[in-house]
Design an enzyme around this catalytic site. Sequence first.
Site, short mmCIF file in Angstrom:
data_model
loop_
_atom_site.label_atom_id
_atom_site.label_comp_id
_atom_site.label_asym_id
_atom_site.label_seq_id
_atom_site.Cartn_x
_atom_site.Cartn_y
_atom_site.Cartn_z
CD GLU A 41 41.45 42.48 42.15
OE1 GLU A 41 42.50 43.07 42.48
OE2 GLU A 41 40.62 42.95 41.36
CD GLU A 63 37.87 45.51 42.87
OE1 GLU A 63 38.57 45.88 41.90
OE2 GLU A 63 38.34 45.25 43.99
#
Length: 596
Positions: free
Chosen positions: A185, A263
């Site tokens: 991320e 996710e």
Amino acid sequence: MAPRKRLCLPVLLLPLLSLLLPQADNRSFIVDRINDRFLLDGAPFRYVSGSLHYFRVPRVLWADRLFKMRMSGLNTVQFYVPWNYHEPEPGVYNFNGSRDLFAFLKEASLANLLVILRPGPYICAEWDMGGLPAWLLQKPEINLRTSDPDFLAAVDSWFKVLLPKLYPWLYHNGGNIISIQVENEYGSYRACDVNYMKHLAGLFRALLGDRILLFTTDGPEGLRCGSLQGLYTTVDFGPADNMTKIFALLRNYEPHGPLVNSEYYTGWLDYWGQNHSTRSVLAVTRGLENMLKLGASVNMYMFHGGTNFGYWNGADEKGRFLPITTSYDYDAPISEAGDLTPKLFALRNVISEDHGFMLYRTFLPHPIPEPTQFWVPNNGVHDRAYVMVDGVFHGVLERNMKHQLFLTGKGGAKLDILLENMGRLSFGSNSSDFKGLLEPPVLGQMVLTQWLMFPLNVDKLVKWWFPLHLMKSTRPQAPSGPTFYSTTFPIFGEGGDTFLFLPGWTKGQVWINGFNLGRYWTKRGPQQTLYVPRPLLFSRGGLNKITLLELESVPLQPQIQFVDRPILNSTSHKTFVYSLSVETPSAPEPMELSGH
């Protein structure tokens, strides 16, 4: 109504697995950008994965948690590698005991789970310093997660130890790691240092080679800085987010290839002094179902959260300092203590809607020259298994039945088990009726592991593939094993409801004009016919297509009959005989069906 003459019509005889599973010479996991999907060994593949962190679960419980994930219908496990857990001091490495991630990879393999690996170097994960070693701060001016030479030197040193150890575990090398994430991320980090990301990508390629799939993942707002050309772009979001909008945004960065949510949040983390976070079962299952309908691959974060033992919890800065609790339960489908929750059973039901057939595949580790018994312990076949070696049908194993099945084969021979779900328990038991192979099969004294699993969407194949493809007919062999047979027929006049009779056929499934009529089991009975409602048929010369998936063996002269009343236990009936001939095709003639 009897036919005017015997009809000799074309037949389509196709081995099931040659259609559903294109063959590849080598083990591979790649992106098929033309068809927006993954290919595993050349076969269309979609992963349904769950996150579990080996560093949050005692080693003695790894197998238990992984087995529960596998039994929930997952085919893949995703996990991080925290740098600070393995290099507590510069140049001092620890891969022993609960830090033995290679033992965890082996346990995942024994549970028949593929692996998505996330080695960082930064992992977040609500873990102390996001997995970065605190000793990095001995250099006060260091800029973490950037192309700062001091940071890159430490990263390079760590990855030159870790990544070569992982190389044998890559899927194309015989291991179970199908893809590896670069950083984590990164688009959410303030630096947005593209040179740093390029450096990591080059380092991973240098140490792991060109064949492993490397990817990034970011929240929607982080895709701009987190993605990098040459790395496959994925996204993460939860059940409350707008899936359609986010996947559309993802297409700006990855126009072709499978949609991936790396996710998908089944719950959330907890902070000291705040309420325990939860996500509703309905919201989580609905979101998963919607993504699976799109054909997306999904990883559920977390599937089992575990515990921040010792001093390993991390903290967030959201206007104030927020340390994270010791429990990392996460309201996950498997609780912190390993209990199965209502969320797990609801998610398993969603995953299992690719019901019908599942293929298991492995390869014989050494030659089996003499006939050797093949069996599954503890009544572990749910419900019926069709066994093939290098495409040759050898026989059937069945739930609650003691079949004698013996196999031979050369070393490396492909062993396929086509598993049929015969229906889940609806009465007489309160236990969960799991489907598939519930125990590893045994060949002689050898337990067979490292199975690949492919859910087969046979209905979609019949509906969309057969109208577009025809192959040259071949003469059926008995027993043929799982094989498709298909032909067409017109109907004269309007007709009415009718019944399909399959004399001499064994067991399988029937479709008319793409509609799944259901199962036939002529050999076992008592039902001998299948009801065919009139609205399914095209009349007045319209061409109807019938497709049969025969799972065991067909008569040497395969034919079908339409009769005017059901044969549920051998009754009198009028018939229309329709031959599935393998001789030279002739033009189909119309038939007339009587109603009832």
